[in-house]
Design an enzyme around this catalytic site. Sequence first.
Site, PDB file in Angstrom:
ATOM      1  N   HIS A   1      -3.694  -4.407   7.593  1.00  0.00           N
ATOM      2  CA  HIS A   1      -3.776  -3.285   8.545  1.00  0.00           C
ATOM      3  C   HIS A   1      -2.885  -3.526   9.752  1.00  0.00           C
ATOM      4  O   HIS A   1      -3.083  -4.478  10.500  1.00  0.00           O
ATOM      5  CB  HIS A   1      -5.195  -2.979   9.022  1.00  0.00           C
ATOM      6  CG  HIS A   1      -5.392  -1.505   9.243  1.00  0.00           C
ATOM      7  ND1 HIS A   1      -4.926  -0.862  10.361  1.00  0.00           N
ATOM      8  CD2 HIS A   1      -5.942  -0.560   8.463  1.00  0.00           C
ATOM      9  CE1 HIS A   1      -5.210   0.422  10.262  1.00  0.00           C
ATOM     10  NE2 HIS A   1      -5.820   0.632   9.115  1.00  0.00           N
TER      11      HIS A   1
ATOM     12  N   HIS B   1      -5.600   3.685  -1.842  1.00  0.00           N
ATOM     13  CA  HIS B   1      -6.937   4.041  -1.366  1.00  0.00           C
ATOM     14  C   HIS B   1      -7.240   5.457  -1.845  1.00  0.00           C
ATOM     15  O   HIS B   1      -6.616   6.413  -1.397  1.00  0.00           O
ATOM     16  CB  HIS B   1      -6.934   3.967   0.171  1.00  0.00           C
ATOM     17  CG  HIS B   1      -8.270   4.239   0.798  1.00  0.00           C
ATOM     18  ND1 HIS B   1      -8.462   4.169   2.154  1.00  0.00           N
ATOM     19  CD2 HIS B   1      -9.477   4.584   0.268  1.00  0.00           C
ATOM     20  CE1 HIS B   1      -9.728   4.454   2.434  1.00  0.00           C
ATOM     21  NE2 HIS B   1     -10.357   4.719   1.304  1.00  0.00           N
TER      22      HIS B   1
ATOM     23  N   GLU C   1     -10.907  -9.214   2.886  1.00  0.00           N
ATOM     24  CA  GLU C   1      -9.648  -8.847   3.532  1.00  0.00           C
ATOM     25  C   GLU C   1      -9.953  -8.713   5.012  1.00  0.00           C
ATOM     26  O   GLU C   1     -10.753  -7.857   5.419  1.00  0.00           O
ATOM     27  CB  GLU C   1      -9.090  -7.536   2.962  1.00  0.00           C
ATOM     28  CG  GLU C   1      -7.763  -7.175   3.630  1.00  0.00           C
ATOM     29  CD  GLU C   1      -7.039  -6.022   2.951  1.00  0.00           C
ATOM     30  OE1 GLU C   1      -7.148  -5.854   1.720  1.00  0.00           O
ATOM     31  OE2 GLU C   1      -6.343  -5.280   3.686  1.00  0.00           O
TER      32      GLU C   1
ATOM     33  N   ASN D   1       0.860  -1.178   0.000  1.00  0.00           N
ATOM     34  CA  ASN D   1       0.000   0.000   0.000  1.00  0.00           C
ATOM     35  C   ASN D   1       0.906   1.242   0.000  1.00  0.00           C
ATOM     36  O   ASN D   1       1.669   1.444   0.953  1.00  0.00           O
ATOM     37  CB  ASN D   1      -0.892  -0.043   1.249  1.00  0.00           C
ATOM     38  CG  ASN D   1      -1.835   1.130   1.300  1.00  0.00           C
ATOM     39  OD1 ASN D   1      -1.424   2.255   1.046  1.00  0.00           O
ATOM     40  ND2 ASN D   1      -3.086   0.895   1.634  1.00  0.00           N
TER      41      ASN D   1
ATOM     42  N   HIS E   1       1.067   6.071   1.830  1.00  0.00           N
ATOM     43  CA  HIS E   1       1.878   6.943   2.690  1.00  0.00           C
ATOM     44  C   HIS E   1       2.971   7.671   1.931  1.00  0.00           C
ATOM     45  O   HIS E   1       3.459   8.708   2.382  1.00  0.00           O
ATOM     46  CB  HIS E   1       2.433   6.161   3.872  1.00  0.00           C
ATOM     47  CG  HIS E   1       1.342   5.718   4.803  1.00  0.00           C
ATOM     48  ND1 HIS E   1       0.595   6.617   5.530  1.00  0.00           N
ATOM     49  CD2 HIS E   1       0.827   4.505   5.053  1.00  0.00           C
ATOM     50  CE1 HIS E   1      -0.323   5.960   6.202  1.00  0.00           C
ATOM     51  NE2 HIS E   1      -0.201   4.678   5.939  1.00  0.00           N
TER      52      HIS E   1
ATOM     53  N   ARG F   1      -6.837  12.927   0.502  1.00  0.00           N
ATOM     54  CA  ARG F   1      -5.748  13.393   1.371  1.00  0.00           C
ATOM     55  C   ARG F   1      -4.385  12.850   0.947  1.00  0.00           C
ATOM     56  O   ARG F   1      -3.366  13.419   1.278  1.00  0.00           O
ATOM     57  CB  ARG F   1      -6.029  13.047   2.824  1.00  0.00           C
ATOM     58  CG  ARG F   1      -5.950  11.589   3.133  1.00  0.00           C
ATOM     59  CD  ARG F   1      -6.065  11.344   4.614  1.00  0.00           C
ATOM     60  NE  ARG F   1      -7.420  11.574   5.094  1.00  0.00           N
ATOM     61  CZ  ARG F   1      -7.882  11.033   6.219  1.00  0.00           C
ATOM     62  NH1 ARG F   1      -7.097  10.279   6.970  1.00  0.00           N
ATOM     63  NH2 ARG F   1      -9.108  11.242   6.601  1.00  0.00           N
TER      64      ARG F   1
HETATM   65  N1  PXP Z   1      -5.742  -2.881   3.941  1.00  0.00           N
HETATM   66  C1  PXP Z   1      -6.697  -1.926   4.015  1.00  0.00           C
HETATM   67  C2  PXP Z   1      -8.074  -2.256   3.554  1.00  0.00           C
HETATM   68  C3  PXP Z   1      -6.381  -0.631   4.473  1.00  0.00           C
HETATM   69  O1  PXP Z   1      -7.342   0.306   4.534  1.00  0.00           O
HETATM   70  C4  PXP Z   1      -5.049  -0.341   4.846  1.00  0.00           C
HETATM   71  C5  PXP Z   1      -4.697   1.034   5.306  1.00  0.00           C
HETATM   72  O2  PXP Z   1      -4.870   1.945   4.299  1.00  0.00           O
HETATM   73  C6  PXP Z   1      -4.100  -1.363   4.737  1.00  0.00           C
HETATM   74  C7  PXP Z   1      -4.466  -2.617   4.306  1.00  0.00           C
HETATM   75  C8  PXP Z   1      -2.663  -1.116   5.087  1.00  0.00           C
HETATM   76  O3  PXP Z   1      -2.537  -0.856   6.442  1.00  0.00           O
HETATM   77  P1  PXP Z   1      -1.124  -0.386   7.025  1.00  0.00           P
HETATM   78  O4  PXP Z   1      -0.781   0.894   6.376  1.00  0.00           O
HETATM   79  O5  PXP Z   1      -1.392  -0.273   8.488  1.00  0.00           O
HETATM   80  O6  PXP Z   1      -0.133  -1.470   6.691  1.00  0.00           O
END
Ligand code: PXP
Length: 248
Positions: free
Chosen positions: A196, A49, A157, A6, A9, A55
């Site tokens: 997550h 996302h 998920e 992901n 960030h 943002r």
């Molecule tokens: N999966 C989903 C559905 C999420 O919303 C997020 C956070 O955006 C993640 C995975 C990744 O989480 P993390 O950034 O805590 O690894």
Amino acid sequence: MRLGVNIDHLATLRQARYAGMLDSPNCEPDVIVAAGVCERAGAEGITVHLRADRRHIQDRDVHRLRETVMTKLNLELGNTPEIVQLALKILPDDACLVPENRREVTTEGGLDASGQMKMLAPTVQRLQSAGVRVSLFIEPAPGQIEAAKKLGVEMVELHTGTFANARGDEREQELARLRGAANFAHDLGLIVNAGHGINLTNLAGILTVPHLAELNIGHSIVSRAVFIGLENAVREMVAAMGRDREGK
Ligand code: PXP
């Protein structure tokens, strides 16, 4: 088990300085380049996302990623008409429906699939009719998994955030909940992913959960990248996933 990175960030870092100035020649870091680096380092999917408040990831990012991602583009989205319409234009490989709340720092809790069946059903159908595989980001709870099955999605998920933040006995309880949910979802024929809050420390616990096809990891990889670089951070996570799975 595949790793989906992901990259939200990285876009957060860019937006901190260049929000509204994405055409600046100084604009960095480049999330398109970052996605390629992740793929070359062993990621088998790129996850973003597109939030209603934009943002971090912007529309332009998703359109460009659709052109450049060679593995698999997984778009996380809230079930709102504007974003669903965009998803239908972009046509990611996978779409993961998530709850979204403007005030949250990050996605808090799973989607209430069982409470929102009526609202989710048309969105699932539209995405699937367009050839997009659909996942629901849900709590590891039997009722949510049954709802996902009823909605006819291909994947779930499992939200691992509660486990990731738990300590002591609660940690074991959360792991047991994740294991039970993964077994149940698998028995119903659903592909089981998780995400997550996963990091190199809690990964060993996650890897005791059966049937996991994919982990989506963002914040810990991007944080680690600050010290060792993005490519190394992804390689390190891929290696840890393989090593722990083999029990070494
Ligand atoms: N999966 C989903 C559905 C999420 O919303 C997020 C956070 O955006 C993640 C995975 C990744 O989480 P993390 O950034 O805590 O690894």
